[in-house]
Motif scaffolding. Structure first.
Motif, PDB file in Angstrom:
ATOM      1  N   HIS A 103       0.790  -1.221   0.000  1.00  0.00           N
ATOM      2  CA  HIS A 103       0.000   0.000   0.000  1.00  0.00           C
ATOM      3  C   HIS A 103       0.830   1.283   0.000  1.00  0.00           C
ATOM      4  O   HIS A 103       0.516   2.226  -0.705  1.00  0.00           O
ATOM      5  CB  HIS A 103      -0.922   0.011   1.217  1.00  0.00           C
ATOM      6  CG  HIS A 103      -2.281  -0.509   0.888  1.00  0.00           C
ATOM      7  ND1 HIS A 103      -3.165   0.175   0.116  1.00  0.00           N
ATOM      8  CD2 HIS A 103      -2.884  -1.677   1.221  1.00  0.00           C
ATOM      9  CE1 HIS A 103      -4.268  -0.524  -0.010  1.00  0.00           C
ATOM     10  NE2 HIS A 103      -4.127  -1.664   0.647  1.00  0.00           N
ATOM     11  N   GLY A 104       1.875   1.325   0.802  1.00  0.00           N
ATOM     12  CA  GLY A 104       2.617   2.567   0.966  1.00  0.00           C
ATOM     13  C   GLY A 104       3.481   2.936  -0.219  1.00  0.00           C
ATOM     14  O   GLY A 104       3.871   4.085  -0.381  1.00  0.00           O
ATOM     15  N   ARG A 106      -1.809  11.178 -10.390  1.00  0.00           N
ATOM     16  CA  ARG A 106      -0.413  11.504 -10.164  1.00  0.00           C
ATOM     17  C   ARG A 106       0.347  10.197 -10.056  1.00  0.00           C
ATOM     18  O   ARG A 106      -0.108   9.266  -9.401  1.00  0.00           O
ATOM     19  CB  ARG A 106      -0.236  12.269  -8.853  1.00  0.00           C
ATOM     20  CG  ARG A 106      -0.642  13.696  -8.886  1.00  0.00           C
ATOM     21  CD  ARG A 106      -0.368  14.336  -7.539  1.00  0.00           C
ATOM     22  NE  ARG A 106      -0.984  13.574  -6.461  1.00  0.00           N
ATOM     23  CZ  ARG A 106      -0.321  12.975  -5.492  1.00  0.00           C
ATOM     24  NH1 ARG A 106       0.991  13.016  -5.466  1.00  0.00           N
ATOM     25  NH2 ARG A 106      -0.940  12.320  -4.555  1.00  0.00           N
ATOM     26  N   VAL A 107       1.516  10.167 -10.657  1.00  0.00           N
ATOM     27  CA  VAL A 107       2.320   8.954 -10.540  1.00  0.00           C
ATOM     28  C   VAL A 107       2.784   8.772  -9.101  1.00  0.00           C
ATOM     29  O   VAL A 107       3.009   7.663  -8.635  1.00  0.00           O
ATOM     30  CB  VAL A 107       3.518   9.012 -11.515  1.00  0.00           C
ATOM     31  CG1 VAL A 107       4.562   7.987 -11.152  1.00  0.00           C
ATOM     32  CG2 VAL A 107       3.037   8.772 -12.932  1.00  0.00           C
ATOM     33  N   SER A 108       2.856   9.870  -8.360  1.00  0.00           N
ATOM     34  CA  SER A 108       3.363   9.765  -6.990  1.00  0.00           C
ATOM     35  C   SER A 108       2.306   9.274  -6.001  1.00  0.00           C
ATOM     36  O   SER A 108       2.591   9.097  -4.834  1.00  0.00           O
ATOM     37  CB  SER A 108       3.915  11.109  -6.530  1.00  0.00           C
ATOM     38  OG  SER A 108       2.917  12.092  -6.674  1.00  0.00           O
ATOM     39  N   ALA A 109       1.080   9.052  -6.480  1.00  0.00           N
ATOM     40  CA  ALA A 109       0.069   8.499  -5.584  1.00  0.00           C
ATOM     41  C   ALA A 109       0.504   7.105  -5.146  1.00  0.00           C
ATOM     42  O   ALA A 109       1.141   6.381  -5.909  1.00  0.00           O
ATOM     43  CB  ALA A 109      -1.278   8.428  -6.293  1.00  0.00           C
ATOM     44  N   THR A 110       0.169   6.748  -3.921  1.00  0.00           N
ATOM     45  CA  THR A 110       0.601   5.436  -3.437  1.00  0.00           C
ATOM     46  C   THR A 110      -0.240   4.345  -4.079  1.00  0.00           C
ATOM     47  O   THR A 110      -1.297   4.601  -4.646  1.00  0.00           O
ATOM     48  CB  THR A 110       0.438   5.313  -1.910  1.00  0.00           C
ATOM     49  OG1 THR A 110      -0.956   5.369  -1.615  1.00  0.00           O
ATOM     50  CG2 THR A 110       1.167   6.434  -1.192  1.00  0.00           C
ATOM     51  N   ARG A 149      -5.270   2.282  -6.257  1.00  0.00           N
ATOM     52  CA  ARG A 149      -6.285   1.218  -6.279  1.00  0.00           C
ATOM     53  C   ARG A 149      -7.646   1.760  -5.900  1.00  0.00           C
ATOM     54  O   ARG A 149      -8.652   1.449  -6.533  1.00  0.00           O
ATOM     55  CB  ARG A 149      -5.892   0.107  -5.311  1.00  0.00           C
ATOM     56  CG  ARG A 149      -4.749  -0.738  -5.816  1.00  0.00           C
ATOM     57  CD  ARG A 149      -4.802  -2.079  -5.147  1.00  0.00           C
ATOM     58  NE  ARG A 149      -6.142  -2.626  -5.275  1.00  0.00           N
ATOM     59  CZ  ARG A 149      -6.726  -3.372  -4.350  1.00  0.00           C
ATOM     60  NH1 ARG A 149      -6.107  -3.652  -3.239  1.00  0.00           N
ATOM     61  NH2 ARG A 149      -7.942  -3.835  -4.553  1.00  0.00           N
ATOM     62  N   ALA A 150      -7.680   2.556  -4.850  1.00  0.00           N
ATOM     63  CA  ALA A 150      -8.958   3.107  -4.402  1.00  0.00           C
ATOM     64  C   ALA A 150      -9.565   3.969  -5.506  1.00  0.00           C
ATOM     65  O   ALA A 150     -10.769   3.917  -5.761  1.00  0.00           O
ATOM     66  CB  ALA A 150      -8.743   3.922  -3.132  1.00  0.00           C
ATOM     67  N   TYR A 151      -8.720   4.728  -6.156  1.00  0.00           N
ATOM     68  CA  TYR A 151      -9.198   5.609  -7.214  1.00  0.00           C
ATOM     69  C   TYR A 151      -9.712   4.817  -8.410  1.00  0.00           C
ATOM     70  O   TYR A 151     -10.765   5.111  -8.978  1.00  0.00           O
ATOM     71  CB  TYR A 151      -8.063   6.546  -7.621  1.00  0.00           C
ATOM     72  CG  TYR A 151      -8.435   7.507  -8.717  1.00  0.00           C
ATOM     73  CD1 TYR A 151      -9.600   8.250  -8.651  1.00  0.00           C
ATOM     74  CD2 TYR A 151      -7.613   7.677  -9.818  1.00  0.00           C
ATOM     75  CE1 TYR A 151      -9.937   9.127  -9.656  1.00  0.00           C
ATOM     76  CE2 TYR A 151      -7.934   8.559 -10.826  1.00  0.00           C
ATOM     77  CZ  TYR A 151      -9.105   9.275 -10.736  1.00  0.00           C
ATOM     78  OH  TYR A 151      -9.438  10.136 -11.738  1.00  0.00           O
ATOM     79  N   LEU A 152      -8.966   3.767  -8.782  1.00  0.00           N
ATOM     80  CA  LEU A 152      -9.406   2.925  -9.894  1.00  0.00           C
ATOM     81  C   LEU A 152     -10.739   2.252  -9.576  1.00  0.00           C
ATOM     82  O   LEU A 152     -11.630   2.170 -10.423  1.00  0.00           O
ATOM     83  CB  LEU A 152      -8.347   1.864 -10.215  1.00  0.00           C
ATOM     84  CG  LEU A 152      -7.086   2.348 -10.924  1.00  0.00           C
ATOM     85  CD1 LEU A 152      -6.076   1.221 -11.043  1.00  0.00           C
ATOM     86  CD2 LEU A 152      -7.414   2.901 -12.307  1.00  0.00           C
ATOM     87  N   LEU A 153     -10.875   1.774  -8.356  1.00  0.00           N
ATOM     88  CA  LEU A 153     -12.124   1.105  -7.975  1.00  0.00           C
ATOM     89  C   LEU A 153     -13.294   2.082  -7.955  1.00  0.00           C
ATOM     90  O   LEU A 153     -14.396   1.758  -8.400  1.00  0.00           O
ATOM     91  CB  LEU A 153     -11.972   0.445  -6.601  1.00  0.00           C
ATOM     92  CG  LEU A 153     -11.129  -0.833  -6.586  1.00  0.00           C
ATOM     93  CD1 LEU A 153     -10.984  -1.364  -5.163  1.00  0.00           C
ATOM     94  CD2 LEU A 153     -11.759  -1.899  -7.471  1.00  0.00           C
ATOM     95  N   ALA A 154     -13.034   3.287  -7.462  1.00  0.00           N
ATOM     96  CA  ALA A 154     -14.098   4.298  -7.451  1.00  0.00           C
ATOM     97  C   ALA A 154     -14.508   4.628  -8.881  1.00  0.00           C
ATOM     98  O   ALA A 154     -15.695   4.760  -9.203  1.00  0.00           O
ATOM     99  CB  ALA A 154     -13.624   5.547  -6.714  1.00  0.00           C
TER     100      ALA A 154
END
Lengths: 218, 206
Positions: B29-30, B77-81, B86-91
């Motif tokens: 995750h991190g 952003r590429v710098s997103a963890t 994952r959360a963004y893709l699922l949303a």
């Protein structure tokens, strides 16, 4: 019931179901049908072609979206590219990206580049335009006055993939630039001029046209 | 929601080593992704399987998966963890799926439950090969089938799980083609009634 039946049959034979106005009972039945269909062993995995195709589409999309000048973007792309071999990897490779299924390292000899078979020479008639994708590079093979020639199939503006236009030109879907089959710029409506398409080295071996895809600094 | 911001693609970390096949990627995750391609390759299988489990057919699953990535990758952003991505893709997937049902059938047939997914799939990059939320789908289907009367269960098993055509099913069950159609229709309706009493979000009983 008929339309529900047709929808379910499409699910069962793998086609695209046709939309219809569903009522509550239909919705419940479809939910179950989808659930059961998804439980069929081995059916949930994506096709490799799909993964590779979407990869290319996203690469074009990303290239379009990038607001940085093309030269710099290639360098940035080189630094973070999937090949990881970093700077100076052939520009087209970076924009198109290697197919997901086949890591570039397995296909190309580092530092030297490789010849990739494209098509049987006999299959390219006079005046024909043959689009190809080899070793991660898109290009167009043409025969003019008997001679074969290959140019890059990637627009020199922002790296969009070109298409054949009126059989004698290459057109960029992103900003409408037109190239001749020898790579010359015929038309563009951009602020700054764009370079001609790079020629790709080709050779014939055993009747097969091969294209050279450099891996080192191009 | 930092990762919603449309950021210029900055200087991301170099990928470092050779690209690995998707299955061998290990991320937690991190960590962050090296570039958008890493985001794509690490998540495409998961998103596709999720979509397939929600629409049950390949053409739609492919279209919706493509829509998710075409929508989501640009503003990411590429710098997103890894977890944020994952959360963004699922949303995004949830929104895309909901729009798909609105467009096609006019009502929501299936949906993506983000909380349920988070519970079911705590470790991204796990080598399970099972998409979030789909792990239990085969067990659920089994349970559903087991609760049906024998004839209903057989026709659904043959057609949905074993890819029998209507004709093959008719031969197997000693029925006419017309009878198989009717039987299948009734079986689906009956299964739907059972399904209503045991919604997917509910924890398995027994």
């Amino acid at each position: 019931m008929r339309r529900l039946h047709r929808f379910v049959e499409k699910l069962l034979n793998g086609g695209r179901p046709r939309p219809f106005p569903a009522d509550d009972a239909d919705a419940d039945a479809l939910r179950v049908a989808i659930e059961l269909r998804a439980a069929r062993p081995g059916s949930g995995a994506p096709r490799e072609e799909f993964i590779a195709g979407l990869h290319r589409r996203l690469a074009r999309d990303q290239a379009d979206a990038a607001p940085v000048p093309v030269r710099r973007r290639i360098l940035v792309g080189g630094a973070v590219g999937a090949a990881g071999a970093a700077a100076g990897v052939f520009a087209d490779r970076m924009i198109v990206g290697p197919p997901a299924a086949v890591p570039a390292a397995e296909r190309l000899t580092p530092d030297i580049g490789a010849w990739h078979p494209v098509v049987n020479a006999a299959d390219v008639a006079e005046g024909a335009v043959h689009g190809f994708s080899a070793g991660g590079v898109d290009g167009f093979l043409t025969r003019d006055g008997g001679r074969l020639r290959a140019v890059s199939g990637t627009c020199t503006h922002q790296g969009c993939r070109l298409g054949v236009h009126e059989r004698t030109k290459l057109r960029c879907p992103c900003h409408g630039a037109l190239f001749a089959l020898d790579g010359e710029v015929l038309y563009h409506r951009l602020k700054a001029p764009i370079p001609a398409l790079p020629r790709l080295a080709i050779r014939q071996r055993n009747g097969v046209v091969e294209v050279f895809v450099p891996q080192g600094p191009a | 929601m930092r990762y919603w911001k449309s950021a210029r693609r900055g200087t991301a970390e170099p990928a470092g080593d050779e690209p690995e096949p998707r299955a061998r990627l290990h991320l937690v995750h991190g960590e962050t992704y090296a570039n958008w391609e890493a985001i794509y390759l690490h998540n495409v299988d998961r998103i596709y399987r999720l979509m397939f489990s929600k629409v049950g057919n390949r053409p739609d699953a492919e279209d919706l998966t493509a829509e998710v990535f075409l929508t989501a990758l640009r503003p990411l952003r590429v710098s997103a963890t890894v977890g944020e991505v994952r959360a963004y893709l699922l949303a995004t997937a949830r929104t895309v799926l909901a729009a798909h049902w609105r467009r096609t059938l006019g009502r929501e047939i299936t949906s993506i439950d983000l909380e349920l997914l988070a519970d079911n799939d705590p470790a991204p990059g796990a080598e399970s090969g099972v998409a979030p939320g789909t792990g239990g789908s085969e067990r659920r289907a089994e349970r559903l089938l087991a609760a049906l009367p024998e004839r209903y269960r057989r026709v659904l098993e043959l057609r949905f799980l074993h890819s029998y055509t209507i004709k093959q099913t008719a031969a197997e069950l000693g029925l006419s083609v017309g009878n198989v159609k009717v039987l299948q229709h009734r079986a689906l309706r009956r299964a739907a009634e059972l399904d209503r009493d045991d919604p997917p979000a509910q924890a398995p009983q027994g």
